[in-house]
Scaffold this active site. Sequence first.
Site, PDB file in Angstrom:
ATOM      1  N   TYR A 149       0.726  -1.399   0.160  1.00 44.64           N
ATOM      2  CA  TYR A 149       0.179   0.163   0.350  1.00 44.64           C
ATOM      3  C   TYR A 149       0.948   1.473   0.113  1.00 44.64           C
ATOM      4  CZ  TYR A 149      -3.973  -2.886   0.788  1.00 44.64           C
ATOM      5  OH  TYR A 149      -4.959  -3.463   0.412  1.00 44.64           O
ATOM      6  N   LYS A 199       3.214 -16.367   2.304  1.00 46.55           N
ATOM      7  CA  LYS A 199       3.481 -16.674   1.101  1.00 46.55           C
ATOM      8  C   LYS A 199       5.043 -16.913   1.314  1.00 46.55           C
ATOM      9  CE  LYS A 199       2.417 -18.503  -2.787  1.00 46.55           C
ATOM     10  NZ  LYS A 199       1.327 -19.446  -2.719  1.00 46.55           N
ATOM     11  N   ASP A 231      -2.794 -18.821   0.594  1.00 42.19           N
ATOM     12  CA  ASP A 231      -3.834 -19.883  -0.368  1.00 42.19           C
ATOM     13  C   ASP A 231      -4.069 -20.451   0.215  1.00 42.19           C
ATOM     14  OD1 ASP A 231      -1.003 -20.731  -0.672  1.00 42.19           O
ATOM     15  OD2 ASP A 231      -1.167 -21.145  -2.985  1.00 42.19           O
ATOM     16  N   ASP A 255      -6.349  -7.991   3.789  1.00 43.88           N
ATOM     17  CA  ASP A 255      -7.400  -7.136   3.293  1.00 43.88           C
ATOM     18  C   ASP A 255      -8.382  -7.905   2.588  1.00 43.88           C
ATOM     19  OD1 ASP A 255      -8.795  -5.745   2.083  1.00 43.88           O
ATOM     20  OD2 ASP A 255      -7.208  -4.538   0.783  1.00 43.88           O
ATOM     21  N   ASP A 259     -11.942  -9.570   4.146  1.00 47.30           N
ATOM     22  CA  ASP A 259     -13.533  -8.897   3.438  1.00 47.30           C
ATOM     23  C   ASP A 259     -13.801 -10.946   3.050  1.00 47.30           C
ATOM     24  OD1 ASP A 259     -13.296  -6.881   3.556  1.00 47.30           O
ATOM     25  OD2 ASP A 259     -12.457  -6.364   1.441  1.00 47.30           O
TER      26      ASP A 259
END
Lengths: 374, 374
Positions: A149, A199, A231, A255, A259
């Site tokens: 970000y 990851k 994942d 993020d 959600d």
Amino acid sequence: MSGRNCKGPFKILVLPGDGIGPEITREAVKVLKALSEKSGITFNFQHGLIGGAAIDEVGVPLPAETVELGKKSDAILLGAVGGPKWDNLPPEIRPELGGLLKIRKVFDLYANLRPVMFFPELKNASPLKPDIIEGVDILMVRELTGGLYFGEKKRITTEQGEQAVIDTLIYTEKEVERVVRLGFELAQKRGGKLTLVDKANVLESSRFWREVAEEVKKDYPEVTLSYMYVDNCAMQLIRNPRQFDVIVTENMFGDILTDEGSVLAGSIGLLPSASLNGKFGLYEPIHGSAPDIAGQNKANPLATILSAGMMLRYSLDCPEEALLIEKAVKAVLQKGYRTGDILEPGTTLVTCEEMGDLVAEEILGGVYDEGLPL
Amino acid sequence: MSGRNCKGPFKILVLPGDGIGPEITREAVKVLKALSEKSGITFNFQHGLIGGAAIDEVGVPLPAETVELGKKSDAILLGAVGGPKWDNLPPEIRPELGGLLKIRKVFDLYANLRPVMFFPELKNASPLKPDIIEGVDILMVRELTGGLYFGEKKRITTEQGEQAVIDTLIYTEKEVERVVRLGFELAQKRGGKLTLVDKANVLESSRFWREVAEEVKKDYPEVTLSYMYVDNCAMQLIRNPRQFDVIVTENMFGDILTDEGSVLAGSIGLLPSASLNGKFGLYEPIHGSAPDIAGQNKANPLATILSAGMMLRYSLDCPEEALLIEKAVKAVLQKGYRTGDILEPGTTLVTCEEMGDLVAEEILGGVYDEGLPL
Ligand SMILES: [Mg+2]
Ligand SMILES: [Mg+2]
């Protein structure tokens, strides 16, 4: 009440914001006042401007006065910001970027806490089968200040003369350490299980996070730390969400996963959140300002009321009082009261204000006297 | 058959690999031979070594001979690689990195195609409620050569003397263009809807992808292009997966979303995949080598058989024959035959070999003559 530090006076800055913001924060304040009446905790409420309401009144989405009020307060309770009225302004001075994201930055709120809660009364609303979603109780912690970000972004021309683009994912040790430590703190107070989602088979930053986590872990011998690839986590949240207690992860993964998590239980209109810097925090529902139903006394105030509950737990050292609010909300749902967004056959439609009254009544006369672990 | 180009001889390189790889590829080849017998398409099968099997035989996970065979073939059909036997080797020479990832790199396979398919016969296995999962038919396209996976990674010391870490997300125009174009091609042949999933409100690379997509779009006026943020997509896949036709996205988002997508229908043991470079492709089931049941004739060969179906569609210009394989698989499921991984009360357990026989029989005598759109 037992809370040794839970007496106040607590200075709460209320930022109603836009759309349904004023209605839902009003009900949350009502519930806090009921709690005060019953328990003797003192709250001093101050109100401030943010978002479109601030633009209309004083020309900017985050007035300096609001920041000053925030600095003098113990916590901030926010409704929601934004609406079509301000959508044509340049992004930096719109309610979202110039108001909400800016206040998070000003107060260096580095951790976003999002519970994934299952309410048995709302199980029909879940997209998941009951045997999968029942009993789910996850606390997701998303890092908010680093990652993709805020790293450098640029267009380049490669040596072969081709157009290309770069985003940079960057984390400093301090940024990682403080949020991982918070994850351990929270896990210690909950089920004792912390999952670091990353990851690490691909990203150097993930391997860095793991090194930091292995260090911080030494201070929390009672917490079980495990690692999971992002994942795989995206799958596990759907196949077996009960396996999780506290999840901590970097900004972008957080993020996506928060959600994803928010829709599992089908109760998105009830989900609160906290954005923390140490004990100081900003509390708000995860839903938006719903301009289409603003001012109609139809909004669901429960996510904001539960956000006030999180405020009691994480900023004010009042965990038992937080539980009380959660218990009051559950009691009201159990009695069949619903705002329009969660109405089902056989349940009773109430207004935003009535919903606030019902929760306040539970606190004044109902659940409070039923022998909570107080 | 109608396929103008679908005659052959097609050179297929079969790479059985490790664990259950040999058993499942054997059944897929059996099904292709049945198709050949019935339709007159000619396949020339060659077998090659990859993964642990190659390490054991010739000392490296991807022998030069395998690469040479691949170069002379029209497509590659792969089983699975890896197993505990080779887990203590250095990562670069393990079956996964040195075999599978390397062959993808050698052939510059830039797009990973993963269908999310709903089989009505397996709906009890889905974690989602039937009204949400019924009728879902998504094709996800993940970019495979760029993004955070291959950008520069480094540890740095900041100006303040702090340890920090950097990963770089990089894309060239060519990398974006070719995979976005593939997305449009696929959407044009399917439902005409392409969704580009990104995070354009944050990432410069996402804005770059959108610019490229707007250009490529001009060549596909019949396709409807829409954009969706990755966090929203992670929600929408659970709340309303039927809204999607073809999804195209960058490498990391694709990694997360394809895995999320794979568990929606509860039929992970049936899901095929393709990794493409133009028409050339490598086809494999998304599941692993399952060393625990290797050699026991228990494995489910359907994902590999359906991968052979994808090979017919995307590399060999045989879309009707691909449909035929899919129809044969559905017919066998409808008749109640199941391998152990998808066994339910009231269904009939069959071996890996029997499952292959059943699908081949459908092609030889059953579905083939029922008037498919051939
Ligand atoms: Mg989000
Ligand atoms: Mg993956």
